[in-house]
Design an enzyme around this catalytic site. Structure first.
Site, PDB file in Angstrom:
ATOM      1  N   SER A 128       0.837  -1.203   0.000  1.00  0.00           N
ATOM      2  CA  SER A 128       0.000   0.000   0.000  1.00  0.00           C
ATOM      3  C   SER A 128       0.870   1.250   0.000  1.00  0.00           C
ATOM      4  O   SER A 128       1.967   1.253   0.542  1.00  0.00           O
ATOM      5  CB  SER A 128      -0.901   0.026   1.230  1.00  0.00           C
ATOM      6  N   LYS A 182      -4.185  -7.042   3.167  1.00  0.00           N
ATOM      7  CA  LYS A 182      -4.289  -5.887   2.250  1.00  0.00           C
ATOM      8  C   LYS A 182      -5.761  -5.591   1.949  1.00  0.00           C
ATOM      9  O   LYS A 182      -6.172  -4.434   1.836  1.00  0.00           O
ATOM     10  CB  LYS A 182      -3.504  -6.149   0.952  1.00  0.00           C
ATOM     11  N   HIS A 185      -7.061  -3.784   4.834  1.00  0.00           N
ATOM     12  CA  HIS A 185      -6.539  -2.415   4.734  1.00  0.00           C
ATOM     13  C   HIS A 185      -7.419  -1.605   3.781  1.00  0.00           C
ATOM     14  O   HIS A 185      -7.826  -0.485   4.085  1.00  0.00           O
ATOM     15  CB  HIS A 185      -5.086  -2.436   4.227  1.00  0.00           C
ATOM     16  N   ASN A 186      -7.727  -2.184   2.636  1.00  0.00           N
ATOM     17  CA  ASN A 186      -8.530  -1.451   1.651  1.00  0.00           C
ATOM     18  C   ASN A 186      -9.952  -1.202   2.161  1.00  0.00           C
ATOM     19  O   ASN A 186     -10.516  -0.134   1.922  1.00  0.00           O
ATOM     20  CB  ASN A 186      -8.574  -2.214   0.322  1.00  0.00           C
ATOM     21  N   GLU A 189      -9.765   1.574   4.423  1.00  0.00           N
ATOM     22  CA  GLU A 189      -9.585   2.768   3.566  1.00  0.00           C
ATOM     23  C   GLU A 189     -10.964   3.246   3.053  1.00  0.00           C
ATOM     24  O   GLU A 189     -11.278   4.436   3.119  1.00  0.00           O
ATOM     25  CB  GLU A 189      -8.665   2.370   2.403  1.00  0.00           C
TER      26      GLU A 189
END
Ligand code: 6PG
Length: 466
Positions: A128, A182, A185-186, A189
C-alpha cells in the site's frame, strides 16, 4: 555478464516506481513489460541506472541470479496466472515469485500450493502507498512460508516505508494472509473515506460552509486525534482550483468507482459471519453513487419534508462532528480487526495485531496517529476480542457516543445520508447490548418453520405449537 539481483514484471507507474526504489537501494534490477516500449522508456527517462530491460521473457528470467527473486506488479486476476505460466518453464527450483498485486487471497493460496508442487516458492504480498509509496517506501504485507520470507526480508525492508526508523513490513503469516490483510486495509480505507465524505456533506449542506472553511476545519482536525494521511489530503483537496479558478471539488462527478477489493472484504465478511457493517455500508454507498441517472430522476420524485435546520452553536456542532468521525473510525477499525481474528482462527494464520498496526503507521493510505492506540490496546491484552473493549477505546466510546447520536439524528432529520455514521452507532448499541430483540426472530423462525429456539431459563432446544 554480471547477474542481476532482482527482476520485476509489470511497468505500470507502480512497477516502474518500485523498480527505481529497488535501484536506489542498491539493487540491480531486470525489468520486463508486455509492451517493450514502455519498459524502454524507463531506461530512457532514468539513464545511468542499474536497470536492464529485456524484450524476451526468457532473457529477462535468465538475467537474474539464482535463486531468482521476481516481483510481479501487475493487474490482479487472470493476468497473474498468465504471467506466472509464461515464466514457469524458465524458472529453477527455489526461485521465488513475489506477487505485489491486489490479488484475491484465495487465488494466492491456490497459486502457492501449485507453485510449491513444482518446487517454486511464492509470496503473496499486499503493498500500500500508491505511486509515491512504491517510489519512496511502501507499507508491505507479505504472506508466505516463514523461511521464504527470511530470504526476501532484506529486500522488502529496503523498499519499505519507515516509521521513526522502524520498517513498515513484517511477516504476516502463511499463504494468503498478506493479501487478506491488504484487503482489510482497503476496506478500512473505504470506511475512512466514507466517514470523511459524510462529514464533508454535513459541513457543506447542513452548515452551508465554503470549501475554504471546510479545508480549515480538516486542517484543525488533522492536528489532533484524527491526524492521518486521508485527513491531510482532504484538507488540500478543498483548496485546489482548476484552470478557470473554480474549486475543483465542486466540478468532480459524484460517481465513486472501485476496483473490487471492497467487494471482496464484504463477501468474506458474509462468508465467515463477521459483522462488518461500516465498511459494507461504505462499499454499498459507492454502488448507490453509481446510479447517477436514477438518482437524478428520483430527486424530482422523492422529496424530503421541509426542514429548517438552525445550528444553535456551530462550534459545539463541529466538535460533535469531529468526535463522530473519531468514534466511527474506531468502530470501523474494531470491525476490521475483528474480522482478522475470525479469519486467522479459521486458517490458523496466527496473526500478530501489534505488528499489523505497526506496519500501517507509515507508507500506506490508512496511516494515522491513532494506530499507536491500537498497538497499546493489543500490548495491554494480546488476546483482546474487540478493540472497543480496550480501556482507552471504551472510555472514548462512552465520552463520544452522544456526539455521534446527535450528528446521526440531526443528519437524518434533515435528509442527509449518513449510512456509515449510522451503522457505527447501531453497531455500538448492538455490541454493547446484553439483550437484543432477536428473541422475536427466534420465535418467528419456530412459528413458521419449526426451527426451534433456546430458552434463557432451561437448557435444550424447544418447539412450540404456536
Ligand atoms: C493502496 C490502495 C490501492 C487501491 C486503490 C484503489 O493501498 O495503495 O488501497 O491499493 O487499490 O486505492 O482502490 P479502489 O479503486 O477500490 O477505490
Amino acid at each position: 555478464m554480471k547477474k542481476k539481483h532482482v527482476g520485476i514484471i509489470g511497468m505500470s507507474v507502480m512497477g516502474s516506481n518500485l523498480c527505481l526504489n529497488l535501484e536506489r537501494n542498491g539493487y540491480l534490477v531486470s525489468i520486463f513489460n508486455r509492451s517493450y516500449k514502455k519498459a524502454k522508456e524507463i531506461l530512457i527517462k532514468n539513464p545511468n541506472k542499474n536497470i536492464l530491460c529485456f524484450k524476451k521473457i526468457n532473457e529477462f528470467v535468465n538475467s537474474i541470479s539464482k535463486p531468482r527473486k521476481i516481483f510481479l506488479m501487475i493487474k490482479s486476476g487472470n493476468v497473474t496466472d498468465i504471467v506466472i505460466n509464461s515464466i514457469l518453464k524458465y524458472l529453477d527450483k527455489k526461485d521465488i515469485i513475489i506477487d505485489l498485486g491486489n490479488s484475491f487471497y484465495k487465488d494466492t493460496i491456490r497459486r502457492e500450493k501449485y507453485l510449491y508442487s513444482l518446487g517454486i516458492k511464492f509470496v503473496g504480498a499486499g503493498i500500500s502507498g500508491g505511486e509515491m509509496g512504491a517510489l519512496l517506501g511502501a507499507s508491505i504485507m507479505p504472506g508466505c512460508n516463514k523461511n521464504v520470507y527470511n530470504k526476501i526480508k532484506s529486500i522488502l525492508i529496503s523498499i519499505s516505508a519507515k516509521y521513526n526508523g522502524v520498517p513498515c513490513v513484517d511477516y504476516i503469516g502463511p499463504d494468503g494472509s498478506g493479501h487478506y490483510l491488504k484487503m482489510i486495509h482497503n476496506g478500512i480505507e473505504y470506511g475512512d473515506m466514507q466517514i470523511i465524505s459524510e462529514s464533508y456533506c454535513i459541513l457543506k449542506n447542513l452548515l452551508k460552509m465554503s470549501n475554504l472553511e471546510i479545508s480549515k476545519i480538516f486542517s484543525t482536525w488533522n492536528k489532533g486525534e484524527l491526524n492521518s494521511y486521508l485527513i491531510e489530503i482532504t484538507k488540500k483537496i478543498f483548496l485546489k482550483k482548476d484552470n478557470k479558478e473554480n474549486y475543483l471539488i465542486d466540478f468532480i462527478s459524484d460517481v465513486a468507482k472501485n476496483k473490487g477489493t471492497g467487494k471482496w472484504i464484504c463477501k468474506s465478511a458474509l462468508e465467515i459471519e463477521s459483522p462488518l457493517s461500516l465498511i459494507t455500508e461504505s462499499v454499498l454507498f459507492r454502488y448507490i453513487s453509481s446510479l447517477k441517472k436514477e438518482r437524478c430522476l428520483a430527486s424530482k420524485i422523492l422529496k424530503s419534508t421541509e426542514t429548517n435546520f438552525v445550528c444553535k452553536n456551530k462550534d459545539f456542532f463541529i466538535e460533535d462532528l469531529r468526535r463522530s468521525l473519531y468514534l466511527s473510525k474506531i468502530i470501523s477499525y474494531a470491525q476490521g480487526f475483528y474480522q482478522l481474528r475470525i479469519i486467522s482462527k479459521i486458517h490458523k494464520w496466527n496473526l500478530n495485531y501489534i505488528n499489523i498496526a505497526k506496519i500501517f503507521r507509515s507508507g500506506c493510505i490508512i496511516r494515522a496517529k491513532f494506530l499507536d492506540k491500537i498497538i497499546n490496546a493489543y500490548k495491554n491484552n494480546f488476546k483482546l476480542k474487540n478493540l472497543l473493549l480496550d480501556n482507552y477505546f471504551s472510555k472514548i466510546s462512552y465520552k463520544y457516543q452522544n456526539s455521534l447520536r446527535n450528528i446521526v439524528s440531526t443528519s437524518i432529520l434533515n435528509g442527509i445520508p449518513v449510512p456509515a455514521f449510522s451503522s457505527a452507532i447501531s453497531y455500538y448499541d448492538s455490541y454493547r447490548s446484553n439483550k437484543l430483540s432477536s428473541n422475536l426472530i427466534q420465535a418467528q423462525r419456530d412459528f413458521f418453520g419449526s426451527h426451534k429456539y433456546e430458552r434463557i431459563d432451561m437448557k435444550g432446544k424447544f418447539h412450540t405449537n404456536w
